[in-house]
Motif scaffolding. Structure first.
Motif, mmCIF file in Angstrom:
data_model
loop_
_atom_site.group_PDB
_atom_site.id
_atom_site.type_symbol
_atom_site.label_atom_id
_atom_site.label_comp_id
_atom_site.label_asym_id
_atom_site.label_seq_id
_atom_site.Cartn_x
_atom_site.Cartn_y
_atom_site.Cartn_z
ATOM 1 N N ALA A 36 0.794 -1.235 0.000
ATOM 2 C CA ALA A 36 0.000 0.000 0.000
ATOM 3 C C ALA A 36 0.824 1.281 0.000
ATOM 4 O O ALA A 36 0.267 2.360 -0.190
ATOM 5 C CB ALA A 36 -0.934 -0.004 1.216
ATOM 6 N N THR A 66 2.455 6.121 2.746
ATOM 7 C CA THR A 66 1.380 6.929 3.333
ATOM 8 C C THR A 66 0.411 6.059 4.125
ATOM 9 O O THR A 66 0.004 6.406 5.246
ATOM 10 C CB THR A 66 0.629 7.709 2.242
ATOM 11 O OG1 THR A 66 1.548 8.569 1.575
ATOM 12 C CG2 THR A 66 -0.484 8.542 2.853
ATOM 13 N N THR A 67 0.054 4.907 3.580
ATOM 14 C CA THR A 67 -0.858 3.996 4.276
ATOM 15 C C THR A 67 -0.211 3.434 5.533
ATOM 16 O O THR A 67 -0.845 3.354 6.594
ATOM 17 C CB THR A 67 -1.280 2.851 3.352
ATOM 18 O OG1 THR A 67 -1.960 3.389 2.212
ATOM 19 C CG2 THR A 67 -2.202 1.875 4.068
ATOM 20 N N THR A 101 -0.069 6.189 8.202
ATOM 21 C CA THR A 101 -1.416 6.564 8.649
ATOM 22 C C THR A 101 -1.972 5.526 9.603
ATOM 23 O O THR A 101 -2.552 5.854 10.650
ATOM 24 C CB THR A 101 -2.355 6.733 7.442
ATOM 25 O OG1 THR A 101 -1.852 7.777 6.587
ATOM 26 C CG2 THR A 101 -3.750 7.101 7.892
ATOM 27 N N LEU A 102 -1.785 4.243 9.268
ATOM 28 C CA LEU A 102 -2.254 3.169 10.156
ATOM 29 C C LEU A 102 -1.500 3.196 11.486
ATOM 30 O O LEU A 102 -2.098 3.015 12.552
ATOM 31 C CB LEU A 102 -2.079 1.811 9.475
ATOM 32 C CG LEU A 102 -3.009 1.529 8.292
ATOM 33 C CD1 LEU A 102 -2.649 0.197 7.639
ATOM 34 C CD2 LEU A 102 -4.466 1.506 8.748
#
Length: 387
Positions: free
Chosen positions: A348, A351-352, A355-356
């Motif tokens: 992913a 950024t993913t 963010t998670l």
């Protein structure tokens, strides 16, 4: 005085702890191991560090912290010298496993001593100071490693062995014998595994350690993904270490000192989450450095307060084992984080991933009021204190 002895000894010991990144190179280049074999040996080292922490906690409560620290450091020196002198791959494998088995013995007794010799209100600053010593040693270790790595890499392990012995000598001579959680009657303290509060802290600590390990695993890959040079990784880690050192006076500031542990932890997780979220959107080195300062301030609060809470939960004569059990969170995170981080990055993108990670940090911040109700040792009955 005992706290300063531990802080100085920890800095000296950390100064020499620069060999592990070079272990795979020594195994492959100097001892003829394949990449797969070298990876397997390094994995064996990681697995061996898990019982090492438990052994350190057990010995701290049976022999006393001072003797346990010396045993662990001398054991590390012996294993490091063995690696430096190994004439075959199999000899090096035995030495690496031995190193793993003694590598974490130092941690539980040193953390227990700080709890033994400080008042509860002073523990966050004391644990923070110990963390700053590790950070300072890490910065100097990188410089020393760069200087020594131009010759035979085996000299790195000799230098590490020397710093371990120097640290052991300092502890043996300067740490007061009275700094011990050993029972005078030789009886055992409570078992941390039977204390549900400690297990809850272990679960929360594992989540935090996994987030922190993403900074060691995922952040370098993110910097490369954003087309930043490899040198940016070292700059980021150096700024983090310097932030931990420079921010130490905050621990003694009235507004921070007056926060209860769970309020400070909530703020720490919020800062950590903001910094992690920023990692997902930063594209320049200054942007990543700004994020680094933020998440490092969060780490400062979290490292100092988590050990303060564990020390408060532990019966007086079981602090070594409580610290060891909580410390397993790092062994678990070290095993899980690389797999999770690399898989998320591949599937992913950065950024993913960040963010998670930020969402997990914000969630942990929101859980602190509930943890206060479950863990606050001042509200618990004596019968709940483990054992």
């Amino acid at each position: 005085m005992p706290v300063w002895v531990l802080v100085i000894a920890r800095a000296v010991n950390r100064l020499g702890a620069f060999t592990l990144p070079f272990l795979g190179i020594v195994l492959t280049v100097e001892l003829g191991a394949s990449l797969a074999e070298a990876g397997f040996v390094v994995t064996l080292f990681g697995l061996a560090t898990i019982p090492s922490r438990l052994l350190g906690g057990h010995l701290a409560d049976r022999l006393g912290p001072k003797r346990t620290i010396v045993v662990g450091l001398v054991g590390c020196a012996v294993a490091q010298l063995w690696i430096a002198l190994a004439g075959s791959l199999w000899s090096a494998v035995v030495a690496v496993v031995l190193l793993g088995l003694v590598f974490e013995i130092y941690e539980p007794p040193s953390q227990a001593v700080i709890a033994d010799v400080t008042e509860p209100a002073a523990r966050p600053a004391a644990y923070g100071l110990l963390g700053a010593a590790v950070a300072a040693g890490a910065v100097l270790a990188g410089i020393l490693a760069a200087a020594l790595s131009h010759g035979s890499l085996r000299w790195l392990f000799v230098a590490d062995a020397v710093t371990c012995l120097a640290c052991a000598l300092l502890i043996a001579v300067a740490l007061p014998r009275a700094s011990t959680s050993l029972r005078q009657d030789g009886s055992r303290g409570g078992s941390g595994w039977r204390d549900r509060r400690l297990l809850l802290m272990l679960a929360a600590g594992t989540a935090f350690a996994t987030l922190y390990m993403q900074l060691m695993v995922g952040l370098p890959l993110t910097l490369l993904d954003r087309d930043l040079p490899a040198s940016a990784v070292g700059i980021v880690l150096a700024v983090s270490a310097l932030t931990l050192i420079a921010a130490q006076p905050l621990q003694r500031a009235a507004r921070v000192r007056d926060l209860d542990d769970f309020q400070a932890m909530a703020i720490g997780y919020l800062l950590l989450g903001i910094g992690l979220l920023g990692n997902g959107f930063a594209t320049t080195l200054p942007g990543f450095l700004a994020c680094t300062v933020i998440w490092s301030l969060g780490d400062l609060l979290l490292f100092s307060r988590t050990y303060t809470i564990v020390a408060a939960l532990a019966p007086d004569k079981s602090r070594g084992r409580y610290m060891a059990t909580y410390g397993l969170s790092w062994g678990i995170a070290t095993t899980v984080a690389p797999v999770l981080g690399t898989q998320l990055l591949a599937a992913a993108g950065p950024t993913t991933l960040w963010t998670l990670c930020a969402l997990v940090a914000f969630g942990l911040a929101g859980l602190q009021p509930a943890l206060r109700l479950r863990l606050n040792p001042l509200t618990l009955r004596p019968s709940e204190l483990g054992g």
